[in-house]
Motif scaffolding. Structure first.
Motif, PDB file in Angstrom:
ATOM      1  N   ASN A 270      13.765 -16.689  22.536  1.00  0.00           N
ATOM      2  CA  ASN A 270      13.110 -17.160  21.317  1.00  0.00           C
ATOM      3  C   ASN A 270      13.998 -18.247  20.725  1.00  0.00           C
ATOM      4  O   ASN A 270      14.953 -17.974  20.024  1.00  0.00           O
ATOM      5  CB  ASN A 270      12.924 -16.006  20.329  1.00  0.00           C
ATOM      6  CG  ASN A 270      12.051 -16.399  19.149  1.00  0.00           C
ATOM      7  OD1 ASN A 270      11.719 -17.565  18.966  1.00  0.00           O
ATOM      8  ND2 ASN A 270      11.668 -15.424  18.344  1.00  0.00           N
TER       9      ASN A 270
ATOM     10  N   ASP B 182       4.656 -23.162  21.703  1.00  0.00           N
ATOM     11  CA  ASP B 182       4.447 -23.512  20.300  1.00  0.00           C
ATOM     12  C   ASP B 182       4.961 -22.417  19.366  1.00  0.00           C
ATOM     13  O   ASP B 182       5.343 -22.697  18.223  1.00  0.00           O
ATOM     14  CB  ASP B 182       2.963 -23.758  20.030  1.00  0.00           C
ATOM     15  CG  ASP B 182       2.442 -25.012  20.716  1.00  0.00           C
ATOM     16  OD1 ASP B 182       3.266 -25.860  21.101  1.00  0.00           O
ATOM     17  OD2 ASP B 182       1.206 -25.126  20.882  1.00  0.00           O
ATOM     18  N   SER B 183       4.979 -21.177  19.864  1.00  0.00           N
ATOM     19  CA  SER B 183       5.461 -20.047  19.056  1.00  0.00           C
ATOM     20  C   SER B 183       6.978 -19.898  19.092  1.00  0.00           C
ATOM     21  O   SER B 183       7.530 -19.012  18.433  1.00  0.00           O
ATOM     22  CB  SER B 183       4.809 -18.742  19.539  1.00  0.00           C
ATOM     23  OG  SER B 183       3.406 -18.784  19.367  1.00  0.00           O
TER      24      SER B 183
ATOM     25  N   LEU C 101       9.293 -12.810  21.342  1.00  0.00           N
ATOM     26  CA  LEU C 101       8.831 -13.506  20.146  1.00  0.00           C
ATOM     27  C   LEU C 101       8.775 -12.582  18.935  1.00  0.00           C
ATOM     28  O   LEU C 101       8.936 -13.023  17.794  1.00  0.00           O
ATOM     29  CB  LEU C 101       7.465 -14.128  20.408  1.00  0.00           C
ATOM     30  CG  LEU C 101       7.447 -15.272  21.441  1.00  0.00           C
ATOM     31  CD1 LEU C 101       6.031 -15.757  21.675  1.00  0.00           C
ATOM     32  CD2 LEU C 101       8.345 -16.426  20.979  1.00  0.00           C
ATOM     33  N   SER C 102       8.562 -11.274  19.170  1.00  0.00           N
ATOM     34  CA  SER C 102       8.511 -10.321  18.062  1.00  0.00           C
ATOM     35  C   SER C 102       9.887  -9.778  17.685  1.00  0.00           C
ATOM     36  O   SER C 102      10.029  -9.082  16.680  1.00  0.00           O
ATOM     37  CB  SER C 102       7.590  -9.150  18.417  1.00  0.00           C
ATOM     38  OG  SER C 102       8.168  -8.355  19.450  1.00  0.00           O
TER      39      SER C 102
ATOM     40  N   GLU D 176       2.573 -20.249  23.896  1.00  0.00           N
ATOM     41  CA  GLU D 176       3.831 -19.499  23.839  1.00  0.00           C
ATOM     42  C   GLU D 176       4.985 -20.416  23.451  1.00  0.00           C
ATOM     43  O   GLU D 176       5.848 -20.045  22.649  1.00  0.00           O
ATOM     44  CB  GLU D 176       4.084 -18.830  25.186  1.00  0.00           C
ATOM     45  CG  GLU D 176       3.084 -17.721  25.496  1.00  0.00           C
ATOM     46  CD  GLU D 176       3.057 -17.299  26.956  1.00  0.00           C
ATOM     47  OE1 GLU D 176       2.549 -16.201  27.239  1.00  0.00           O
ATOM     48  OE2 GLU D 176       3.542 -18.077  27.816  1.00  0.00           O
TER      49      GLU D 176
END
Length: 288
Positions: free
Chosen positions: A253, A110-111, A91-92, A108
């Motif tokens: 992602n 939702d991200s 995610l990063s 997670e």
């Protein structure tokens, strides 16, 4: 006049060809969304960064080695930092793929994290090799891991204190195991360790120890117990007979279609016949 016409046509053709190349329309080449060249359909190149679950180490190493043999201009690196840290890395943007030995949580998802289930794995319950107990029920495991049962004589073994060993917080294996017991966050451990290898090593040398690891990580230095009368094997997991099963997930992602061509090639390989054969050789059940 003819020469002028020829020159104009030639210039127009060169401009068109150049436009096709600059616009990424050359059918033998692909680019990432950032415009970075990542190789051709026939000969992909570049690097893939994977981070996450220690339980997925053997499978990931085997897949990476096999993939790089097929595509020698690709480098696959894998870091084992735990499921939660692997998902966070994706995610990063510090990893392309996050290995998770548990399902994703709603936050997670939702991200932007997306599950790509590649295999099914059993969680093996292990004891020190001299333990006389051959199996436990779910209720007995609940009572052992919450401190209600503290001696092996209470479950049919020789009188000896039970030493409860588990994975550290953030481990996908721990979360899946505690979810099966319906005791998430309520288990009591004598030791919380950072990898499957560390858990197995501690069980092997600790009289009275009990712990849990990925079935494909279990070794001959510990004894594997039946759960509800069933031992974890590829056959019992595939048939749905073994109760302690969780997915092996490769997290991205965003949806797979949004990934670079190289990452899409990785998933095509993992989910294809070659990748699924590697997964089966690891003692895992390929995902349908």
């Amino acid at each position: 006049m003819r020469e002028t016409f020829k020159t104009a046509c030639k210039a127009g053709f060169l401009l068109l060809a150049g436009g096709l190349m600059i616009g990424g329309l050359n059918p033998t080449e692909r680019q990432s969304e950032a415009g970075e060249y990542i190789g051709s359909e026939e000969k992909p190149s570049g690097s893939i960064r994977i981070a996450g679950s220690t339980s997925m180490e053997k499978m990931s190493e085997a897949l990476a080695e096999s993939f790089m043999e097929k595509y020698p201009e690709v480098t696959v690196t894998v870091e084992y930092v735990g499921s939660g840290a692997g998902i966070a890395a994706v995610l990063s943007g510090t990893a392309d793929i996050g290995n998770s030995s548990r399902k994703l949580k709603s936050g997670e998802k939702d991200s932007g994290a997306v599950e790509n289930i590649v295999a099914l794995d059993g969680i093996a319950v292990c004891t020190d090799p001299d333990n006389k107990v051959s199996g436990l029920t779910r209720q007995q495991l609940q009572d052992i891991y919450t401190g209600k049962i503290t001696d092996w004589s209470q479950v049919g073994g020789d009188p000896f204190p039970i030493v409860v060993i588990g994975h550290e917080a953030g481990s996908g294996t721990r979360e899946a195991f505690e979810a099966y017991l319906e005791r998430t966050g309520a288990c009591v451990y004598a030791n919380e360790l950072g990898s499957a290898g560390a858990v197995l090593a501690r069980i092997a040398v600790t009289p009275g120890a009990i712990g849990y690891v990925s079935t494909q990580a279990a070794d001959k230095n510990t004894a594997v117990l039946a759960v509800e009368g069933v031992l974890p094997t590829a056959e019992t997991i595939r048939a749905g007979d073994y109760p302690l099963v969780r997915p092996f997930v490769m997290v991205t992602n965003g949806e797979n279609g949004r990934q670079s061509g190289l990452i899409r090639t990785w998933f095509e390989y993992v989910r294809g016949d070659e990748g699924q054969s590697v997964i089966e050789k690891m003692g895992l059940v390929p995902a349908d």
